[in-house]
Design an enzyme around this catalytic site. Structure first.
Site, PDB file in Angstrom:
ATOM      1  N   CYS A  90       1.062  -1.229   0.040  1.00 15.51           N
ATOM      2  CA  CYS A  90       0.028  -0.031  -0.189  1.00 15.51           C
ATOM      3  C   CYS A  90       0.807   1.270   0.118  1.00 15.51           C
ATOM      4  O   CYS A  90       1.869   1.357   0.946  1.00 15.51           O
ATOM      5  CB  CYS A  90      -1.084   0.092   1.266  1.00 15.51           C
ATOM      6  SG  CYS A  90      -2.078   1.549   1.286  1.00 15.51           S
ATOM      7  N   CYS A 253      -3.087   7.288  -4.471  1.00 13.19           N
ATOM      8  CA  CYS A 253      -2.998   5.846  -4.505  1.00 13.19           C
ATOM      9  C   CYS A 253      -1.633   5.346  -5.043  1.00 13.19           C
ATOM     10  O   CYS A 253      -1.284   5.716  -6.004  1.00 13.19           O
ATOM     11  CB  CYS A 253      -4.090   5.213  -5.360  1.00 13.19           C
ATOM     12  SG  CYS A 253      -4.019   3.504  -5.062  1.00 13.19           S
TER      13      CYS A 253
END
Ligand code: PYC
Length: 332
Positions: A90, A253
């Site tokens: 992530c 992101c």
């Protein structure tokens, strides 16, 4: 009956939450972070659900649990936890975790300005800018990314058949760009993204199930990215990433930007050394860069770099009380 205590530090990376669990995480078994991830999911997932979902979290909550590294060449092990599960990697979580761990003294870099993270998806090298107390920005050399498939056609309810590309950037992404008959992200309201994304992801996963060539526990399309032209003149493009059941990334992101750069590289639109500034749905920015070419199994991909910032918002000692009917969280 017990009350379990978790010592957390809350913050956000470019608007998306990062809850770092510095104390109270379970002991895990395995010889790599990928094996830790499997052990956690099989035996300790109630902790993730309790810390991420309501009433202690919310649809967008995400974070990490810190571990000693399983490799001698890394400074810290990072297990990512989200409402969507335990992601292999992530990007916004990495930027937030590194900022928090450095500012709170949870990790001592062996080399000033640099850290090596042991993550389920592989080693992530990090450099950071700090005034000695606060971290200004974090740059990560992400795991290799590649374009897996192009022009996969899927029926999107109410929009008809649309084409998307599938790319890996630490998670597998379906990327929907503007195309004839579809204006892209600008044509979608938040409710459309939340309604359409899980359905197209379900349909795509019946058509194509991508698998990481080096770790078959990393499989399937988990994230759906909708793209469009930048609103900010400093950015190259804008995106919204859907993941889990109801989450839209507030940050640009990190693994998504990595997948996006791999897609653009695979389509001949980005080269080694090129920068790519990605804007989120709330207008925050990550700067991406194609650092190098990389081969992973049969895939000719890239090594993506991502730079962003995070801020710590406070300390949070969280109890999960076995007597609480909502001890393990809920979602409506
Ligand atoms: O930044 O890689 C990322 C990410 C994945 C899901 C939410 N953020």
């Amino acid at each position: 009956m017990a009350r379990h205590t978790f010592h957390c530090v809350d913050g956000h990376t470019c608007g998306n939450p990062v809850r770092v669990v510095a104390g109270g995480g379970p002991q895990l078994t395995g010889s790599s972070l990928s094996e830790y991830r499997q052990d956690f999911l099989a035996n300790h997932d109630w902790i993730r659900r309790g810390l991420m979902f309501e009433p202690r979290g919310h649809d967008m909550m995400s974070g990490s649990i810190l571990y000693p590294p399983t490799r001698s060449d890394c400074d810290v092990g990072v297990l990512f936890i989200e409402t969507s599960g335990c992601l292999p990697m992530c990007g916004h979580g990495t930027i937030g975790t590194v900022t928090t761990a450095l500012e709170e003294g949870f990790v001592t870099p062996r080399e000033p300005g640099a850290l090596r993270l042991d993550t389920p998806a592989g080693v992530v090298e990090v450099s950071y800018q700090s005034d000695g107390r606060f971290v200004e920005s974090v740059s990560l050399r992400n795991v290799p990314a590649w374009l897996e498939a192009t022009d996969v056609e899927v029926e999107v309810p109410g929009l008809g058949p649309l084409r998307c590309d599938i790319a890996y950037g630490g998670n597998f992404y379906a990327i929907f760009d503007p195309q004839p008959g579809f204006e892209g992200l600008d044509a979608l309201a938040v409710d459309d993204i939340l309604r359409l994304s899980p359905e197209v992801r379900r349909r795509l996963n019946t058509l194509i199930e991508p698998v990481h060539p080096d770790d078959d526990t990393i499989r399937g399309i988990s994230h759906v990215m909708w793209t469009g032209p930048a609103h900010d003149p400093a950015a190259d493009a804008r995106n919204a990433v859907f993941y889990g059941d109801r989450a839209i990334d507030r940050s640009p992101c990190g693994t998504g930007t990595s997948a996006r750069m791999a897609q653009l590289h695979g389509r001949g639109r980005l080269s080694v050394g090129d920068r790519f500034v990605h804007e989120s749905i709330i207008g925050s920015l990550f700067t991406g860069e194609v650092l190098a070419l990389e081969t992973v199994g049969p895939h000719q991909g890239i090594r993506p770099g991502i730079t962003g910032w995070a801020r710590v918002t406070g300390y949070n000692t969280i109890f999960i009380d076995d007597r609480d009917p909502f001890a393990h969280g809920f979602s409506v």
